[in-house]
Design a protein around this motif. Structure first.
Motif, mmCIF file in Angstrom:
data_model
loop_
_atom_site.group_PDB
_atom_site.id
_atom_site.type_symbol
_atom_site.label_atom_id
_atom_site.label_comp_id
_atom_site.label_asym_id
_atom_site.label_seq_id
_atom_site.Cartn_x
_atom_site.Cartn_y
_atom_site.Cartn_z
ATOM 1 N N ARG A 209 -8.255 -63.959 94.850
ATOM 2 C CA ARG A 209 -9.464 -63.275 95.291
ATOM 3 C C ARG A 209 -10.682 -64.158 95.032
ATOM 4 N NH1 ARG A 209 -6.288 -59.320 93.017
ATOM 5 N NH2 ARG A 209 -5.847 -57.478 94.317
ATOM 6 N N VAL A 210 -11.756 -63.873 95.741
ATOM 7 C CA VAL A 210 -13.009 -64.588 95.503
ATOM 8 C C VAL A 210 -13.517 -64.217 94.112
ATOM 9 C CG1 VAL A 210 -15.363 -64.964 96.306
ATOM 10 C CG2 VAL A 210 -13.528 -64.534 97.968
ATOM 11 N N ILE A 211 -13.943 -65.214 93.342
ATOM 12 C CA ILE A 211 -14.453 -65.003 91.987
ATOM 13 C C ILE A 211 -15.977 -65.045 92.035
ATOM 14 C CG2 ILE A 211 -14.472 -65.885 89.619
ATOM 15 C CD1 ILE A 211 -11.756 -67.184 90.223
ATOM 16 N N HIS A 212 -16.616 -64.051 91.439
ATOM 17 C CA HIS A 212 -18.078 -63.943 91.490
ATOM 18 C C HIS A 212 -18.687 -64.066 90.094
ATOM 19 C CE1 HIS A 212 -18.254 -62.614 95.717
ATOM 20 N NE2 HIS A 212 -17.135 -61.961 95.456
ATOM 21 N N GLY A 213 -19.862 -64.693 90.018
ATOM 22 C CA GLY A 213 -20.607 -64.778 88.773
ATOM 23 C C GLY A 213 -20.390 -66.089 88.047
ATOM 24 N N ALA A 214 -21.489 -66.654 87.520
ATOM 25 C CA ALA A 214 -21.426 -67.971 86.882
ATOM 26 C C ALA A 214 -20.447 -68.002 85.718
ATOM 27 C CB ALA A 214 -22.822 -68.380 86.414
ATOM 28 N N ASP A 215 -20.429 -66.949 84.882
ATOM 29 C CA ASP A 215 -19.553 -66.955 83.710
ATOM 30 C C ASP A 215 -18.083 -66.990 84.112
ATOM 31 O OD1 ASP A 215 -19.163 -66.695 80.780
ATOM 32 O OD2 ASP A 215 -18.230 -64.787 81.347
ATOM 33 N N LYS A 216 -17.706 -66.130 85.060
ATOM 34 C CA LYS A 216 -16.303 -66.085 85.495
ATOM 35 C C LYS A 216 -15.892 -67.367 86.215
ATOM 36 C CE LYS A 216 -15.898 -61.052 85.892
ATOM 37 N NZ LYS A 216 -15.653 -59.911 86.822
ATOM 38 N N VAL A 217 -16.773 -67.877 87.062
ATOM 39 C CA VAL A 217 -16.473 -69.116 87.779
ATOM 40 C C VAL A 217 -16.356 -70.278 86.804
ATOM 41 C CG1 VAL A 217 -17.387 -70.816 89.408
ATOM 42 C CG2 VAL A 217 -17.489 -68.369 89.951
ATOM 43 N N GLY A 218 -17.289 -70.348 85.839
ATOM 44 C CA GLY A 218 -17.242 -71.412 84.843
ATOM 45 C C GLY A 218 -15.961 -71.365 84.026
ATOM 46 N N ARG A 219 -15.553 -70.146 83.628
ATOM 47 C CA ARG A 219 -14.326 -70.018 82.834
ATOM 48 C C ARG A 219 -13.093 -70.394 83.662
ATOM 49 N NH1 ARG A 219 -13.344 -65.020 81.631
ATOM 50 N NH2 ARG A 219 -15.252 -63.914 82.197
ATOM 51 N N TRP A 220 -13.104 -70.060 84.963
ATOM 52 C CA TRP A 220 -11.959 -70.417 85.815
ATOM 53 C C TRP A 220 -11.838 -71.933 85.931
ATOM 54 C CZ3 TRP A 220 -10.638 -73.038 90.229
ATOM 55 C CH2 TRP A 220 -9.405 -72.725 90.806
ATOM 56 N N ILE A 221 -12.961 -72.599 86.162
ATOM 57 C CA ILE A 221 -12.926 -74.060 86.282
ATOM 58 C C ILE A 221 -12.512 -74.695 84.958
ATOM 59 C CG2 ILE A 221 -14.328 -76.123 86.700
ATOM 60 C CD1 ILE A 221 -15.988 -74.458 88.663
ATOM 61 N N ALA A 222 -13.072 -74.190 83.860
ATOM 62 C CA ALA A 222 -12.716 -74.734 82.535
ATOM 63 C C ALA A 222 -11.230 -74.540 82.263
ATOM 64 C CB ALA A 222 -13.543 -74.048 81.453
ATOM 65 N N GLY A 223 -10.662 -73.454 82.781
ATOM 66 C CA GLY A 223 -9.256 -73.159 82.529
ATOM 67 C C GLY A 223 -8.292 -74.085 83.232
ATOM 68 N N ILE A 224 -8.733 -74.731 84.305
ATOM 69 C CA ILE A 224 -7.826 -75.621 85.028
ATOM 70 C C ILE A 224 -8.082 -77.095 84.711
ATOM 71 C CG2 ILE A 224 -7.611 -73.960 86.928
ATOM 72 C CD1 ILE A 224 -9.404 -75.826 88.589
ATOM 73 N N MET A 225 -9.205 -77.389 84.066
ATOM 74 C CA MET A 225 -9.520 -78.778 83.752
ATOM 75 C C MET A 225 -8.507 -79.345 82.754
ATOM 76 S SD MET A 225 -13.669 -79.244 83.643
ATOM 77 C CE MET A 225 -14.086 -77.906 82.543
ATOM 78 N N GLY A 226 -8.063 -80.549 83.028
ATOM 79 C CA GLY A 226 -7.159 -81.230 82.110
ATOM 80 C C GLY A 226 -5.731 -80.743 82.155
ATOM 81 N N LYS A 227 -5.361 -79.974 83.186
ATOM 82 C CA LYS A 227 -3.992 -79.469 83.294
ATOM 83 C C LYS A 227 -3.319 -80.040 84.543
ATOM 84 C CE LYS A 227 -4.891 -75.099 80.902
ATOM 85 N NZ LYS A 227 -4.855 -73.622 81.010
ATOM 86 N N PRO A 228 -1.989 -80.187 84.518
ATOM 87 C CA PRO A 228 -1.279 -80.667 85.710
ATOM 88 C C PRO A 228 -1.484 -79.707 86.876
ATOM 89 C CG PRO A 228 0.140 -80.756 83.773
ATOM 90 C CD PRO A 228 -1.071 -79.974 83.376
#
Length: 295
Positions: A209-228
């Protein structure tokens, strides 16, 4: 016959791509137009360009109607297929706007006929009388479709004055924050109401689904950084800046193929208001072979 068609091939592809949002579908539409052109009685065709645009528009309309049904069952958000463009296109505001990822997403919300009228009128400047003839509709009904489509687009696609240079600097800031793993710096680059669209088509990992809001978007990006991702280790990935759909954008490459594209839409403060991530491998084929979008 062939020379006349080839003279206008780029224009036909440009119309079909804006109608369909897919390089593969646009190429198929142009090929269908060629088959109709080559088998038609052209003895009374005084304007091959207008005739070919008419054929291509109607072929694209038929394809768009069937594509609408397919996209209703698409896994996760559906995004247009990104295509490379020349850097100088970003300086031509009207031209780059017409193929931007954000604009193509808005065009998806129009009816097929509204989209056809909008593309022919607002992008290519065709008179309503010619559009009416091409679509076999009355001029009055075409004008009504055009007015409705324009209002719809204007309401959903605010125009900001950020120029190409400003967008490039903002893209670089976003890239540096992501590559550096600096979440705080990343959040500073995002507008409070930012929206993140990720298109994996059910074939690779992506948000459903589309993710809304800076906090949620930031956490989603942070969650995938540095992972295969897609079986590729982070050490084997690289991120590069390119121009996609008339805008500065980012490509994440694996050792032998592009893994995803990231296009950014900015507000008038230079903050990221929309992020579009395309990772569906089927939509990265044009990028993989370096095909550019004829404008």
């Amino acid at each position: 016959m062939t020379e006349a068609f080839e003279e206008h091939r780029n224009l036909l592809f440009a119309v079909a791509y804006r109608m369909l949002g897919s390089a593969a579908d646009a190429e198929d539409a142009v090929q269908d137009a060629w088959l109709r052109w080559s088998s038609a009685d052209r003895s009374d065709v005084s304007d091959p360009r207008a005739y070919l645009v008419r054929i291509t528009t109607n072929v694209a309309l038929d394809r768009l109607r069937s594509a609408k049904a397919r996209r209703e069952t698409y896994v996760g958000p559906w995004l247009p297929e990104p295509m490379l463009t020349s850097p100088d296109v970003a300086e031509e505001a009207e031209l780059s706007e017409s193929v931007s990822m954000a604009m193509l997403v808005v065009l998806e919300t129009l009816s097929p006929l509204e989209r056809a009228v909008f593309v022919l009128r607002e992008v290519f400047g065709y008179p309503y009388a010619e559009i009416a003839e091409a679509l076999d509709r009355s001029e009055a009904s075409v004008r009504q479709l055009g007015t409705r489509a324009r209002k719809h687009v204007e309401a959903r696609r605010p125009r900001f004055e950020a120029g190409g240079a400003q967008r490039r600097r903002a893209t670089e800031r976003f890239l540096e924050a992501v590559v550096g793993g600096d979440v705080n710096r990343l959040l500073e680059a995002l507008a409070p109401d930012v929206a993140l669209w990720t298109d994996g088509g059910g074939k690779v990992r992506a948000a459903r689904r589309v993710i809304h809001g800076a906090d949620k978007v930031g956490r989603w990006i942070a969650g995938i950084m540095g992972k295969p991702y897609q079986g590729v280790d982070p050490a084997d990935m690289r991120m590069r800046r390119v121009d996609l759909n008339g805008e500065p954008a980012l490509v994440v490459d694996g050792p032998d193929r592009p893994l995803s594209t990231i296009t950014l839409d900015f507000d008038d403060q230079g903050l990221v208001r929309a992020i579009h991530v395309v990772a569906n491998p089927d939509k990265l084929r044009a990028l993989a072979v370096g095909r550019r979008l004829p404008m």
